[in-house]
Design an enzyme around this catalytic site. Sequence first.
Site, PDB file in Angstrom:
ATOM      1  N   GLY A 122       0.818  -1.217   0.000  1.00 34.81           N
ATOM      2  CA  GLY A 122       0.000   0.000   0.000  1.00 34.81           C
ATOM      3  C   GLY A 122       0.844   1.255   0.000  1.00 34.81           C
ATOM      4  N   ASP A 170      -1.512   9.176  -5.160  1.00 29.37           N
ATOM      5  CA  ASP A 170      -0.246   8.443  -5.212  1.00 29.37           C
ATOM      6  C   ASP A 170       0.714   9.068  -6.221  1.00 29.37           C
ATOM      7  OD1 ASP A 170      -1.852   6.915  -3.642  1.00 29.37           O
ATOM      8  OD2 ASP A 170      -1.868   5.154  -4.933  1.00 29.37           O
ATOM      9  N   TYR A 220     -12.160  -1.847  -4.799  1.00 30.20           N
ATOM     10  CA  TYR A 220     -11.794  -0.419  -4.814  1.00 30.20           C
ATOM     11  C   TYR A 220     -12.726   0.360  -5.747  1.00 30.20           C
ATOM     12  CZ  TYR A 220      -8.991   3.823  -5.426  1.00 30.20           C
ATOM     13  OH  TYR A 220      -8.577   5.123  -5.469  1.00 30.20           O
TER      14      TYR A 220
HETATM   15  C1  GLA Z   1      -5.037   3.880  -3.499  1.00 27.73           C
HETATM   16  C2  GLA Z   1      -5.339   4.800  -4.680  1.00 27.73           C
HETATM   17  C3  GLA Z   1      -5.378   6.266  -4.242  1.00 27.73           C
HETATM   18  C4  GLA Z   1      -6.267   6.468  -3.028  1.00 27.73           C
HETATM   19  C5  GLA Z   1      -5.964   5.440  -1.938  1.00 27.73           C
HETATM   20  C6  GLA Z   1      -6.938   5.509  -0.800  1.00 27.73           C
HETATM   21  O1  GLA Z   1      -3.733   4.104  -3.035  1.00 27.73           O
HETATM   22  O2  GLA Z   1      -4.387   4.637  -5.695  1.00 27.73           O
HETATM   23  O3  GLA Z   1      -5.788   7.087  -5.318  1.00 27.73           O
HETATM   24  O4  GLA Z   1      -7.625   6.446  -3.385  1.00 27.73           O
HETATM   25  O5  GLA Z   1      -5.965   4.108  -2.451  1.00 27.73           O
HETATM   26  O6  GLA Z   1      -6.824   6.719  -0.140  1.00 27.73           O
END
Ligand code: GLA
Length: 377
Positions: A122, A170, A220
């Site tokens: 993550g 990200d 997601y």
């Molecule tokens: C992933 C996605 C991001 C964001 C996070 C949750 O990392 O790539 O864009 O939505 O999950 O905050």
Amino acid sequence: MINPDSLRQLFADHFGGEGIAFAAPGRINLIGEHTDYNGGFVFPGAVGQGITAIVRPNGSRDVNLHAADLGRSCSFCIDDAQGPQAVDFRYVFGVVREMMAAGVLVEGFDALYAGDVPLGAGMSSSAALESCFAFALNDLFGGKLDRMQMARIGQATEHRYVGVKCGIMDQFASMHGRRGSLMRLDCRSGEFQYYPWQPDGYSLVLVNTCVKHQLVGSPYNERRASCEHVAALAGVETLRDCTWQQLDAIRPKLTEQDYRRARFVLGETDRVMAVCNALENADYESVGHQMYLTHEGLSHDYDVSCPELDFLVDEARRLGVSGARMMGGGFGGCTINLVRNDRRDTFLARVRDTYRRLFSIDCQPIAVEIGDGARRL
Ligand code: GLA
């Protein structure tokens, strides 16, 4: 970050000759989870771990890639609209195609790369890969894209070539990171501020559950769809624009599940603001308190946690850690912990033991250093 000199040697062995070194980092996020695709606020920072690539234009229309850490290679023609099937090469392929669509005169190149972002933790290893190549191609082929445009290229790659409808956090963090600073990004306007991160007496430490989450073809996208559905019913563009009163007004029309998901997102916006205020007063205990609240919301309302993450957060609380929560998309990966330096070692030692006893696997502590964004080395 992987030392570019060792990669330069591998490049010479694999392709012959020399290339230019580029790097881009993974990220942490202090608070503001699942808010980016809702037009809300996030609070990320780039980390020291990332992707390093040696890249050299080769005067053809072909791209030859070698992922040195995976020991795998792939070639494709930049004019082929289909590209490779293997997902780890589609990140680079997507960046190439999106850069071309944005008007950058990309040509063929050879590239050898490796990363040290733990996969599935993550920490956005895929954004690091996208940002590294977006930056390198912009630099090598005379592109004029700014960092935010390059971040959007990475995001579009996820949407169109990988199938993850991610937000911008990200790729933004990987592009804009600055050593020693976190950033607060308003994902609606794109405005952001750097917040120097010097938590006197505290450290940030990640604990990786070592359970892998799969965002590709995962819940997601379904979370995002819920949010968009609620926003449409409330008559607003994104949940960022939805007030608590508006949410209450449409509650009878919502499933309990959609209501809870929206409730999490609205609450998370409030928590980011609370953290900003706490940081202005250097009140790290309050920052930590908000992190625990975020975890409760992610676990019970947004439903993106898992038993391993919940356990690590519960243990952190029990062991006197100031703040802890799952970080990133969820369904595995790591927790982010704000811990007083005098409690850090005991916490890590105890949590390692109890985690192993319960889940029969080792969790992995990851030290956090806030580093720079994408760059030529
Ligand atoms: C992933 C996605 C991001 C964001 C996070 C949750 O990392 O790539 O864009 O939505 O999950 O905050």
